[in-house]
Design a protein around this motif. Structure first.
Motif, mmCIF file in Angstrom:
data_model
loop_
_atom_site.group_PDB
_atom_site.id
_atom_site.type_symbol
_atom_site.label_atom_id
_atom_site.label_comp_id
_atom_site.label_asym_id
_atom_site.label_seq_id
_atom_site.Cartn_x
_atom_site.Cartn_y
_atom_site.Cartn_z
ATOM 1 N N THR A 308 51.555 36.690 19.535
ATOM 2 C CA THR A 308 50.722 37.897 19.597
ATOM 3 C C THR A 308 49.850 38.008 18.354
ATOM 4 O O THR A 308 50.187 37.511 17.270
ATOM 5 C CB THR A 308 51.605 39.154 19.710
ATOM 6 O OG1 THR A 308 52.441 39.254 18.556
ATOM 7 C CG2 THR A 308 52.475 39.099 20.946
ATOM 8 N N VAL A 313 45.639 37.438 22.342
ATOM 9 C CA VAL A 313 46.898 37.994 22.863
ATOM 10 C C VAL A 313 47.255 39.230 22.038
ATOM 11 O O VAL A 313 47.464 39.111 20.825
ATOM 12 C CB VAL A 313 48.036 36.962 22.791
ATOM 13 C CG1 VAL A 313 49.322 37.566 23.319
ATOM 14 C CG2 VAL A 313 47.662 35.710 23.562
ATOM 15 N N VAL A 320 53.561 35.441 27.987
ATOM 16 C CA VAL A 320 52.330 34.638 27.953
ATOM 17 C C VAL A 320 52.478 33.462 28.896
ATOM 18 O O VAL A 320 53.591 32.997 29.186
ATOM 19 C CB VAL A 320 52.019 34.117 26.526
ATOM 20 C CG1 VAL A 320 51.581 35.252 25.625
ATOM 21 C CG2 VAL A 320 53.226 33.387 25.930
ATOM 22 N N VAL A 386 47.858 28.488 25.171
ATOM 23 C CA VAL A 386 48.015 29.769 25.876
ATOM 24 C C VAL A 386 46.735 30.063 26.637
ATOM 25 O O VAL A 386 45.638 30.016 26.066
ATOM 26 C CB VAL A 386 48.330 30.908 24.895
ATOM 27 C CG1 VAL A 386 48.402 32.255 25.634
ATOM 28 C CG2 VAL A 386 49.634 30.644 24.163
ATOM 29 N N TYR A 389 47.941 36.306 29.267
ATOM 30 C CA TYR A 389 49.128 37.067 28.859
ATOM 31 C C TYR A 389 49.401 38.190 29.864
ATOM 32 O O TYR A 389 48.539 38.577 30.659
ATOM 33 C CB TYR A 389 48.946 37.645 27.457
ATOM 34 C CG TYR A 389 47.843 38.675 27.350
ATOM 35 C CD1 TYR A 389 48.088 40.028 27.558
ATOM 36 C CD2 TYR A 389 46.540 38.280 27.021
ATOM 37 C CE1 TYR A 389 47.072 40.958 27.461
ATOM 38 C CE2 TYR A 389 45.522 39.205 26.919
ATOM 39 C CZ TYR A 389 45.793 40.555 27.142
ATOM 40 O OH TYR A 389 44.786 41.481 27.053
#
Length: 874
Positions: A308, A313, A320, A386, A389
C-alpha cells in the motif's frame, strides 16, 4: 182467524211506529244518519259483520282478522229478539228492497261468502259465524248470523282447546336466530324448545365473544391461521441507518409486528439497502519487487514487501492482484504469497522446476502495515507485479487461503476424467457466493495435458485453465463462477494429481459478472505471432460482454513456443508496462490468469517476446471500475430484542451476527416456556398455595357461557402493589341454608361475573377473591391484568384481591385474614421468581382510585383498611 188478524194488525202497527220514529229522528237530530244513530245506540252493521258494543275477546292481545275490509276485532251483529214487549222483526224479501243494481259496491247474495273469523268472547266462549251471509234489506252490505259456543276447556285465538291441549300438534323446532346482546356477548337459542300455553320457549345461552360480536355471530380470532414468519422488508430510517426486521413476529388484531434492529451503513442507506462501497480497481501494472538486482532469496526464506502507498494502491486496500514470477530457480520448489501478520499457510501460489522462469497470478490479502510476504521453498529470484487492488469495502473476501482439494491423499484422477467439488456453504464461504478465486496445481502428471476448471451445470468448455507437462508441478490461478449446488468441476486431459486452494470469494451482490469461459482468441486457427510482436483485440461489446465493462478476468496461454519468452497483456492505448503476464519455455505450453483493464474503445493488447501461439479466454468482467460490498464496515453486534411470541414462546437472538448483502443476520433461538412468556422472559408457574388454605383455579367456577377473558395479559414484572377491595350488601354468603360452603361462593362469583359482563361488557375485574373460609379463588389470576382500579395506568402495576363481606363495616374473620396473607405471600413469591424485586406494597382501593381522576371511594371499608394500616397485611 182472530189471532191471525191481530197478528197482522200488530205488524202493521209496528211498521207505522217504526216509520214515525225514523221521521222523528231525522227531524230532531239534524245531520245524523240512521246508520250513525244505530251505531251510537250500540248496534253497528258493517260490511260482512255485526258488532255488539261491549263484547270483547277475553285476551285483548289476541287479534283476529275478519273477512270484510271494515270489520274490526270484536264486531258482531246483534238483532232484537222477539218477546212480549217488542214486535217480531221480519226482514222483507230482498227483491222488495229499493236498490240500484248499477250502483258501485251493491250487495249481491252470491258475494256474501266471507264471514269473519271465529273469535273468543272470553276465556270460555267462542263465537262462530255462518259461512253464508245475506244482503241487508236496507243497507248495501252482507249480514252473517253467528252462534256462541261454550268451550269445554279454554278459548284462545278464536279456537277451543282442552285445558291440557294448548300445545297439541305444536312442534318447537324453529328457535330465534342468534343475536348480539352487546359488542361482546352472543345469545343463542337451542332447539328443540318446549311449549307452554301454545307458546314455544327455547333454552338460551350467552357466550362472551373474545374478539367481538356482530350480526349474530362471534367474530373469529383475526390472528387465527396468521403465521408471522415473513418479516417486513428492511428499510432506511435515515440517510445512514437501515432497520432490519426479523422473525418470528407477533400477531395483534390480525396484524403482524416483528422485532427489529437498527444498523449503521458506512456508505449510507439508499433504496432501503446499504450503499455499495468501492471494490476492485485495475491499475497500470507496477513492479513492486525484482530480486534480480540483488542476492537471490535463499531456500526456505521469506521476504515481505510494502504494497500500500505505492503504485496507486491506497492504504485502505485490503487485497491486491499480483503476478508472481520465479526466475532461474536452483531446483524444484514453490512460492507462497500471503498477508503479513498470519502464519504461513500450507499452500502454494506458484510452482517451478530447475532453471524455469514461470509466472502465476494471484489475489493476496494485504496484511500488517500494508505488506504481503513471499515464502521461497527453493532459492530463486522473485518478481512481483501488481495490476489492481480491492478496497477495504470491496465485495471480494480474501481467505486464508485454504486447501479444498489434494488428490495426493487418495486416487489420482485418470485420463479425460471429471470431478466436481462443493465450495459454497463451507469453510466460511457463504452459500450465495457468486464466484471464487483459486490456485490450481497439477502434480505428478503421467503425460502432458491440461486442466479445465468450470462451474457445475454447464457443458465443459473448450478453454483450458492450466497446461502442464511431466516435468514437475505447474500452477495457475483462476476466477471461476460457482455452479449448481455451489460446486465447481475440474477436467483432466491427462492423468495427474490435482491441488485446489481457495484464496477468496465474491459476494452475491458483487458487480462482478462471473461467466462461463469465452474463448476470444486462438491463433492456432489463424497465424503464428512473430517474435516481439503486438496484437490488439476487441474484448468488450461482443460475445455477450457489454461495452461498459471496465475490467476483465482472463486466462492466457502460450502454446508451443519456439523459444523461451514472456507475454505482457495491457490496456490498448497505454504504454506497454515493463512487466510480464506469462513466462514460458521453448516447446512447453503454459497458462496464466490476469485481471486487466480494457481501453475506452474496449481493446486489450498482447505483446510476445518469442514467437508462440496465443490462446485468450475470458472468465468474468466488471461493468464498473469498482465493485461494492454492502457489508463493508458493518459490525453486527446489535441484535433484535428478545420477544415473547404467543404468550408461551420466547424468541431470543445471538449477541453477534453475520452480515449478508448488507443485512445483519442473527441466530434465533425459540424457547417454549413452561408456564407463560411475559416481559420478554419465561415466567415460572406461581408456587402452590399454602396447605392451610385451598386455592381454587378459575375453572372451578366459571361457565362456558361466561369465561374469564381479557385482551390485556399481565406482565408480572410491572407489579408494584397489591390492592384490597371489598364487595357487600348484595351477597348471601351463607346461601339459603345459612351454612357456608364452596357452592355458595361459586354462585357469588358467577353473579359478579354476570354483572360485569352485562353492565360493563367485560370480565370480572379482580385477580382473586378470598372466601369466608379463607380459601383463595382465582378470577383473572396472574394471567390477565386487573380491571378494577379505575384506569389502565393504575391497573397495570396492581394485583387486586376482593374480600366479599356482608357490609362495609363487617370485620374479617380469622380465616379470611389468614387467606389474604397467604394470597399476598403467593403473589410476592411468584413476582420474585420472575425477577421482580419490588416489595409489592399493600394498599386499599381508596389509595389508588384518586390517581385515575375518578374521585375518592370508601373501599375497602374501615374494617379492612384498618388491617392494612396496622400492618396485619404488611
Amino acid at each position: 182467524m182472530f189471532s191471525l188478524r191481530v197478528s197482522h194488525t200488530r205488524v202493521l202497527v209496528w211498521f207505522l211506529s217504526l216509520s214515525l220514529l225514523l221521521i222523528f229522528q231525522n227531524q230532531c237530530i239534524p245531520g245524523e244518519s240512521p246508520t250513525e244513530k244505530s251505531r251510537s245506540e250500540g248496534i253497528s252493521i258493517l260490511d260482512g259483520s255485526i258488532s255488539k258494543e261491549g263484547i270483547q275477546d277475553a285476551d285483548p292481545s289476541e287479534k283476529t282478522e275478519v273477512a270484510s275490509p271494515e270489520t274490526t276485532e270484536g264486531q258482531s251483529e246483534t238483532l232484537p229478539e222477539p218477546n212480549e214487549s217488542s214486535p217480531e222483526l221480519i226482514d222483507p224479501p230482498l227483491e222488495s228492497a229499493e236498490r240500484n243494481p248499477d250502483a258501485e259496491g251493491n250487495c249481491n247474495q252470491e258475494d256474501c261468502i266471507s264471514p269473519p273469523l271465529a273469535i273468543c268472547l272470553d276465556s270460555n266462549t267462542q263465537r262462530l259465524y255462518d259461512a253464508q251471509g245475506t244482503c241487508h234489506p236496507t243497507e248495501d252490505r252482507c249480514v252473517y248470523t253467528y252462534t256462541d259456543k261454550t268451550c269445554s276447556g279454554v278459548c284462545k285465538n278464536g279456537q277451543c282447546f282442552d285445558q291440557t291441549d294448548l300445545c297439541n300438534n305444536t312442534t318447537c323446532d324453529t328457535p330465534s336466530a342468534p343475536k348480539c346482546l352487546s359488542g361482546t356477548v352472543l345469545r343463542t337459542y337451542k332447539a328443540p324448545g318446549t311449549c307452554k300455553d301454545g307458546v314455544c320457549a327455547y333454552t338460551q345461552t350467552d357466550t362472551t365473544c373474545n374478539f367481538g360480536c356482530k350480526d349474530g355471530k362471534c367474530l373469529t380470532d383475526p390472528c387465527a391461521n396468521v403465521s408471522c414468519k415473513t418479516p417486513t422488508a428492511s428499510k432506511c430510517i435515515s440517510a445512514t441507518t437501515i432497520r432490519n426486521y426479523y422473525n418470528p413476529g407477533t400477531c395483534n388484531k390480525g396484524t403482524c409486528t416483528y422485532p427489529h434492529a437498527d444498523q449503521t451503513c458506512p456508505h449510507g442507506c439508499q433504496g432501503d439497502q446499504c450503499k455499495l462501497g468501492p471494490g476492485f480497481t485495475p491499475l497500470t501494472p507496477f513492479r513492486f519487487l525484482d530480486t534480480r538486482g540483488s542476492a537471490t532469496p535463499a531456500s526456505d526464506s521469506t521476504t515481505c514487501v510494502q504494497i500500500t502507498g505505492k503504485g496507486g494502491v491506497p492504504s485502505t486496500a485490503k487485497a491486491v492482484y499480483v503476478n508472481l514470477v520465479a526466475v532461474g530457480p536452483t531446483g524444484a520448489g514453490f512460492l507462497t504469497a500471503y498477508p503479513k501478520g498470519i502464519a504461513q499457510p500450507t499452500v502454494s501460489s506458484l510452482n517451478y522446476t530447475t532453471g524455469q522462469t514461470v509466472a502465476n497470478g494471484a489475489i493476496v490479502a494485504v496484511g500488517t502495515g500494508g505488506q504481503i510476504c513471499i515464502f521461497v521453498k527453493t532459492a530463486t529470484h522473485t518478481i512481483i507485479d501488481v495490476s489492481g487492488y480491492f478496497e477495504s469495502t470491496s465485495d471480494f473476501f480474501p481467505k486464508g487461503p485454504y486447501r479444498r482439494l489434494d488428490t495426493r491423499s487418495g486416487t489420482k484422477p485418470g485420463d479425460q476424467s471429471t470431478q466436481c467439488y462443493k465450495v459454497a456453504g463451507q469453510d466460511g464461504i457463504p452459500s450465495d457466493a457468486k464466484a471464487v478465486f483459486v490456485n490450481l496445481v497439477a502434480v505428478e502428471a503421467t503425460a502432458a495435458g491440461f486442466l479445465s476448471l468450470y462451474p457445475k451445470g454447464i457443458a465443459r468448455p473448450t478453454a483450458s485453465t492450466l497446461n502442464y507437462t511431466t516435468d514437475g508441478a505447474t500452477a495457475n490461478g483462476a476466477l471461476v463462477r460457482l455452479g449448481t449446488g455451489g460446486e465447481i468441476c475440474v477436467y483432466a486431459y491427462a492423468s495427474t494429481h490435482i491441488i485446489l486452494d481457495v484464496t477468496g470469494y465474491f459476494g452475491a451482490l458483487s458487480s462482478l459478472s462471473a461467466i462461463d469461459p469465452i474463448r476470444r482468441l486462438d491463433t492456432r486457427t489463424t497465424s503464428l505471432p512473430a517474435d516481439q510482436s503486438t496484437q490488439c483485440h476487441q474484448v468488450t461489446g461482443r460475445d455477450g460482454i457489454p461495452a461498459t465493462a471496465k475490467a476483465l478476468a482472463i486466462n492466457v496461454t502460450a502454446a508451443g513456443p519456439s523459444k523461451d519468452g514472456f507475454i505482457t497483456v495491457y490496456t490498448d492505448g497505454s504504454p506497454r508496462p515493463n512487466t510480464s503476464t506469462l513466462n514460458y519455455q521453448q516447446g512447453i505450453s503454459r497458462a496464466n490468469n490476469a485481471l486487466v483493464q480494457p481501453s475506452s474503445n474496449g481493446k486489450i493488447c498482447i505483446y510476445t517476446t518469442a514467437s508462440t501461439h496465443i490462446i485468450l479466454d475470458i472468465t468474468g468482467y466488471w461493468e464498473k471500475t469498482t465493485t461494492g460490498d454492502p457489508c463493508s464496515g458493518i459490525t453486527c453486534n446489535t441484535p433484535p430484542p428478545t420477544t415473547c411470541v404467543g404468550g408461551k414462546v420466547l424468541a431470543s437472538y445471538a449477541k453477534t451476527g453475520t452480515c449478508q448483502n448488507g443485512t445483519c443476520l442473527y441466530q434465533e433461538t425459540s424457547t417454549s416456556c413452561s408456564w407463560q412468556c411475559v416481559g420478554a422472559q419465561c415466567i415460572p408457574a406461581p408456587p402452590p398455595p399454602p396447605t392451610q388454605n385451598t386455592y381454587h383455579p378459575v375453572t372451578s367456577w366459571q361457565t362456558a357461557s361466561q369465561p374469564v377473558t381479557s385482551g390485556s395479559r399481565m406482565n408480572i414484572l410491572d407489579l408494584r402493589y397489591i390492592t384490597l377491595h371489598y364487595n357487600g350488601g348484595n351477597l348471601d354468603l351463607d346461601g339459603s341454608d345459612n351454612v357456608y360452603q364452596d357452592a355458595d361462593f361459586v354462585q357469588i362469583l358467577r353473579n359478579m361475573q354476570n354483572s360485569y359482563l352485562v353492565s360493563r361488557g367485560y370480565s370480572l375485574g379482580y385477580n382473586s377473591a378470598i372466601a369466608p373460609d379463607g380459601d383463595e379463588w382465582e378470577i383473572r389470576g396472574l394471567t390477565y391484568r386487573s380491571a378494577a382500579n379505575g384506569c389502565t395506568s393504575v391497573n397495570r402495576p396492581g394485583y387486586t384481591i376482593i374480600i366479599p363481606v356482608s357490609t362495609v363495616t363487617t370485620p374479617l374473620n380469622a380465616a379470611q385474614i389468614q387467606g389474604v396473607k397467604a394470597a399476598i405471600a403467593r403473589v410476592r413469591a411468584a413476582a420474585k421468581a420472575a425477577g421482580n424485586n419490588n416489595t409489592l406494597t399493600i394498599n386499599g382501593h381508596r389509595d389508588v382510585r384518586p390517581l385515575c381522576g375518578n374521585g375518592g371511594t370508601a373501599c375497602p371499608g374501615n374494617s379492612i383498611y384498618g388491617l392494612i394500616q396496622n400492618g396485619t397485611f404488611k
